[in-house]
Write a protein that holds these residues in place. Sequence first.
Motif, PDB file in Angstrom:
ATOM      1  N   GLY A  17       0.886  -1.448  -0.048  1.00  0.00           N
ATOM      2  CA  GLY A  17       0.126  -0.310   0.353  1.00  0.00           C
ATOM      3  C   GLY A  17       0.699   1.225  -0.325  1.00  0.00           C
ATOM      4  N   PRO A  18       1.829   1.301  -0.491  1.00  0.00           N
ATOM      5  CA  PRO A  18       3.053   2.728  -0.894  1.00  0.00           C
ATOM      6  C   PRO A  18       1.315   3.846  -1.308  1.00  0.00           C
ATOM      7  N   THR A  19       2.052   4.752  -0.544  1.00  0.00           N
ATOM      8  CA  THR A  19       1.458   6.124  -1.392  1.00  0.00           C
ATOM      9  C   THR A  19       2.296   7.448  -1.086  1.00  0.00           C
ATOM     10  N   TYR A  20       2.460   8.016  -1.678  1.00  0.00           N
ATOM     11  CA  TYR A  20       3.674   9.322  -1.553  1.00  0.00           C
ATOM     12  C   TYR A  20       2.312  10.644  -1.965  1.00  0.00           C
ATOM     13  N   ASP A  21       2.315  11.736  -1.317  1.00  0.00           N
ATOM     14  CA  ASP A  21       2.464  12.613  -0.996  1.00  0.00           C
ATOM     15  C   ASP A  21       3.924  14.151  -1.265  1.00  0.00           C
ATOM     16  N   GLY A  22       3.642  14.337  -2.692  1.00  0.00           N
ATOM     17  CA  GLY A  22       4.247  15.701  -3.458  1.00  0.00           C
ATOM     18  C   GLY A  22       4.410  16.438  -2.326  1.00  0.00           C
ATOM     19  N   PRO A  23       3.561  17.022  -2.580  1.00  0.00           N
ATOM     20  CA  PRO A  23       3.284  18.473  -1.352  1.00  0.00           C
ATOM     21  C   PRO A  23       4.902  18.407  -0.189  1.00  0.00           C
ATOM     22  N   SER A  24       4.198  17.296   0.436  1.00  0.00           N
ATOM     23  CA  SER A  24       4.873  17.074   2.498  1.00  0.00           C
ATOM     24  C   SER A  24       6.339  15.948   1.840  1.00  0.00           C
ATOM     25  N   ASP A  25       6.450  15.361   0.678  1.00  0.00           N
ATOM     26  CA  ASP A  25       7.699  14.844   0.447  1.00  0.00           C
ATOM     27  C   ASP A  25       7.694  13.791   1.514  1.00  0.00           C
ATOM     28  N   THR A  26       6.416  13.167   1.407  1.00  0.00           N
ATOM     29  CA  THR A  26       6.051  12.009   2.178  1.00  0.00           C
ATOM     30  C   THR A  26       5.334  10.154   2.059  1.00  0.00           C
ATOM     31  N   LEU A  27       6.687   9.476   1.863  1.00  0.00           N
ATOM     32  CA  LEU A  27       5.981   8.746   1.889  1.00  0.00           C
ATOM     33  C   LEU A  27       5.380   7.026   2.596  1.00  0.00           C
ATOM     34  N   TRP A  28       4.268   7.072   2.424  1.00  0.00           N
ATOM     35  CA  TRP A  28       4.056   6.151   2.889  1.00  0.00           C
ATOM     36  C   TRP A  28       3.584   4.451   3.052  1.00  0.00           C
ATOM     37  N   TRP A  29       3.625   3.100   3.697  1.00  0.00           N
ATOM     38  CA  TRP A  29       2.956   1.644   3.372  1.00  0.00           C
ATOM     39  C   TRP A  29       3.148   1.259   4.732  1.00  0.00           C
TER      40      TRP A  29
END
Length: 293
Positions: A17-29
Amino acid sequence: MTEVAILSDHPCHLGEGPTYDGPSDTLWWFDILEKQLFETKVSAGETTVHTLPTMASALAYVDDAHQLVATADGLYLRDIATGRLQLHTRLEEDNGLTRSNDGRVHPCGALWIGTMGRRAEEGAGSIYHFFRGELTRLYGQITIPNAMCFSPDGRTGYFTDTHAGVLQRVALDPDTGLPTGEPSTLVDHRGGEGGLDGAVVDAEGCIWNARWGAGCIDRYSADGEHLLTIPVPASRPTCPMFVGRDLDRMIVTSAREGLDAAGLKRDAQAGQTFILDPGVRGLPEARVRVDRS
């Protein structure tokens, strides 16, 4: 050969389930089976581990302060600052045999989310569409729902049942993310090495698919032509995701699930999360629309 590095050496039982948020440069998984959520600033390489009260598998941004998290029994709003979870919509809460699995947000803001048996019971899962507070069951009799992703214009959806070994495509309404026709075969992988797992679409409209059991990522054209294979140093990759300020890098989650002691000795990097340069750019992840307005 493409160079593959380690982004996180944490050995996930079932990284997904990886998801990346560009504005905060944050990857979640997630590590689904260990009930953990990972947060990494990609440019800094700093990782935080959040403990969850239940198994969870997919995450989407609602706004800068909130996320929607798919869990074993529902879709929960998550406060990013505090980690607090609040139930938004029930998801098979009356079925103790299933949990959530793969999911992704359509460009219009609709979430496609799959469920499956906790022991991968055949046909126990489904694929759902969630948009503006309404949850609709799209497909049933799914064993392991995976590879949910969408063409850049939102007019085509892709998905697979890993157990069946066929990557399917279906025409969609770009304004709602709902199917407008019946699914058809894009890639028939039956009899091939490994299984089709998670997927993401790049800016050119090509599909990148993790091949569980074969230790690689495959790139397919929108017509189903196999274009490229990139090996990764774990036999059970689960899902790719584009990351970085220019979305020109790719991470790949992986798993240790099902490996015995001998298998882990041979597959020492199983469960780690990798980063590589795919040679193309990805697309920003859409934000999910949870309210009727």
